[in-house]
Design an enzyme around this catalytic site. Structure first.
Site, PDB file in Angstrom:
ATOM      1  N   LYS A  65      -4.400   4.854  67.490  1.00 46.39           N
ATOM      2  CA  LYS A  65      -5.020   6.257  67.664  1.00 46.39           C
ATOM      3  C   LYS A  65      -5.940   6.142  68.683  1.00 46.39           C
ATOM      4  O   LYS A  65      -5.865   7.370  69.455  1.00 46.39           O
ATOM      5  CB  LYS A  65      -5.702   6.779  66.470  1.00 46.39           C
ATOM      6  CG  LYS A  65      -4.595   7.053  65.074  1.00 46.39           C
ATOM      7  CD  LYS A  65      -5.664   7.855  64.183  1.00 46.39           C
ATOM      8  CE  LYS A  65      -6.731   7.154  63.577  1.00 46.39           C
ATOM      9  NZ  LYS A  65      -6.474   6.135  62.534  1.00 46.39           N
ATOM     10  N   ARG A  99     -10.684  13.377  57.281  1.00 45.56           N
ATOM     11  CA  ARG A  99     -10.102  12.208  56.412  1.00 45.56           C
ATOM     12  C   ARG A  99     -10.081  12.542  54.930  1.00 45.56           C
ATOM     13  O   ARG A  99      -9.507  11.636  54.093  1.00 45.56           O
ATOM     14  CB  ARG A  99     -11.546  11.110  56.499  1.00 45.56           C
ATOM     15  CG  ARG A  99     -11.443  10.443  57.871  1.00 45.56           C
ATOM     16  CD  ARG A  99     -12.488   9.169  57.602  1.00 45.56           C
ATOM     17  NE  ARG A  99     -13.156   8.687  58.682  1.00 45.56           N
ATOM     18  CZ  ARG A  99     -12.380   7.855  59.655  1.00 45.56           C
ATOM     19  NH1 ARG A  99     -11.274   7.315  59.249  1.00 45.56           N
ATOM     20  NH2 ARG A  99     -12.813   7.308  60.805  1.00 45.56           N
ATOM     21  N   ARG A 125      -5.041 -10.948  64.965  1.00 52.13           N
ATOM     22  CA  ARG A 125      -5.622 -10.988  66.129  1.00 52.13           C
ATOM     23  C   ARG A 125      -6.724 -12.027  66.219  1.00 52.13           C
ATOM     24  O   ARG A 125      -7.224 -12.579  64.974  1.00 52.13           O
ATOM     25  CB  ARG A 125      -6.449  -9.535  65.911  1.00 52.13           C
ATOM     26  CG  ARG A 125      -6.987  -9.071  67.309  1.00 52.13           C
ATOM     27  CD  ARG A 125      -7.040  -7.681  67.385  1.00 52.13           C
ATOM     28  NE  ARG A 125      -7.702  -6.688  66.355  1.00 52.13           N
ATOM     29  CZ  ARG A 125      -8.068  -5.540  66.349  1.00 52.13           C
ATOM     30  NH1 ARG A 125      -7.392  -4.757  67.199  1.00 52.13           N
ATOM     31  NH2 ARG A 125      -8.808  -5.276  65.288  1.00 52.13           N
ATOM     32  N   ARG A 141     -12.442 -11.934  63.837  1.00 51.31           N
ATOM     33  CA  ARG A 141     -13.448 -11.191  63.602  1.00 51.31           C
ATOM     34  C   ARG A 141     -13.560 -10.950  62.406  1.00 51.31           C
ATOM     35  O   ARG A 141     -12.634 -10.866  61.627  1.00 51.31           O
ATOM     36  CB  ARG A 141     -13.323  -9.790  64.479  1.00 51.31           C
ATOM     37  CG  ARG A 141     -13.514  -9.996  65.947  1.00 51.31           C
ATOM     38  CD  ARG A 141     -13.581  -8.609  66.560  1.00 51.31           C
ATOM     39  NE  ARG A 141     -13.254  -7.527  65.717  1.00 51.31           N
ATOM     40  CZ  ARG A 141     -13.065  -6.282  66.053  1.00 51.31           C
ATOM     41  NH1 ARG A 141     -13.382  -6.171  67.356  1.00 51.31           N
ATOM     42  NH2 ARG A 141     -12.724  -5.600  65.184  1.00 51.31           N
ATOM     43  N   ARG A 157      -9.879  -0.773  53.653  1.00 54.86           N
ATOM     44  CA  ARG A 157      -9.605   0.462  54.854  1.00 54.86           C
ATOM     45  C   ARG A 157      -7.963   1.017  54.673  1.00 54.86           C
ATOM     46  O   ARG A 157      -8.171   2.353  54.472  1.00 54.86           O
ATOM     47  CB  ARG A 157      -9.802   0.220  56.061  1.00 54.86           C
ATOM     48  CG  ARG A 157     -11.083  -0.532  56.478  1.00 54.86           C
ATOM     49  CD  ARG A 157     -11.182  -0.960  57.848  1.00 54.86           C
ATOM     50  NE  ARG A 157     -11.006   0.039  58.923  1.00 54.86           N
ATOM     51  CZ  ARG A 157     -10.511   0.085  60.200  1.00 54.86           C
ATOM     52  NH1 ARG A 157     -10.370  -1.272  60.631  1.00 54.86           N
ATOM     53  NH2 ARG A 157     -10.312   0.755  61.060  1.00 54.86           N
TER      54      ARG A 157
END
Ligand SMILES: [Zn+2]
Length: 215
Positions: free
Chosen positions: A13, A85, A123, A155, A166
């Site tokens: 996004k 949301r 990642r 991370r 999430r």
């Protein structure tokens, strides 16, 4: 043109929103940045927002509405990222925009959950130069070292537990909004499963062009 951007975390996004903004000359409003700007500005509202954020709590709707109402009232076009949301927020937005032609569309960047997990969990970041790799799509030659020689690490935010949480929030709270806009005939779906950002962008651009030509 008044657009909200929807999509799972990791759907792109931020990247696609920025490109729409630059190409179609429409301001990009990122909810998190609006709240941060309010904190920067100081004042009572900003202080309250800071308090919630420091405690790791969600900023209550009433505060978000107040800040956003002011932000939207001065604009005749925008792309909104990070809001709504929940259904309640979507209904509020409809009410606020109702006197002014309403929302143009909800652009939904569709990505399967498995692809989100690959994108985010795969990642790796270099401790020295900040470069990102992805073990699935853009692997480093040596899984432990960056090209620059720096050590690679994952991370904290990219761990499975964090991203799963999430995704669950999205499925429970945000996914119903997709139906909500679909019922209104305002939902525009764009397949964002491909990892090639430019390929997804071509589809996004086409979708936005179709919207502007209808106006
Ligand atoms: Zn490096």
């Amino acid at each position: 043109m008044k657009i909200v951007l929807l999509g799972r975390p990791g759907a792109g996004k931020g990247t696609q929103g920025k490109r729409i903004s630059e190409t179609f000359n429409v301001p990009l409003l990122v909810m998190r940045e609006i709240l941060e700007a309010e904190i920067e500005r100081g004042g009572d509202l900003g202080e309250r927002i800071r308090g919630y954020m420091l405690e790791g709590k969600l900023v209550p709707d009433e505060i978000i509405f107040e800040v956003l109402r002011r932000e939207l009232s001065s604009r005749d076009s925008f792309i909104l990222d990070g809001f709504p949301r929940t259904i309640r927020q979507a209904e509020w937005l409809d009410k606020v925009l109702s006197s002014d032609g309403g929302l143009t569309a909800a652009l939904y960047l569709e990505v399967d959950e498995i692809n989100v997990l690959r994108r985010i969990m795969g990642r790796l970041r270099c401790k020295w130069c900040g470069r990102y790799y992805n073990v699935f799509f853009d692997p480093p030659e040596d899984i432990r070292r960056c090209e620059c020689g720096g050590p690679l690490y994952q991370r904290e935010d990219d761990r499975y537990e964090v991203i799963k949480k999430r995704l669950d929030v999205f499925n429970e709270e945000t996914a119903p909004i997709i139906e909500y806009y679909e019922r209104q005939g305002k939902l525009v779906r764009v397949d964002a499963n491909e990892n090639d950002i430019d390929a997804v962008w071509r589809r996004v651009k086409e979708a936005v062009e179709a919207l502007t030509s209808h106006q």
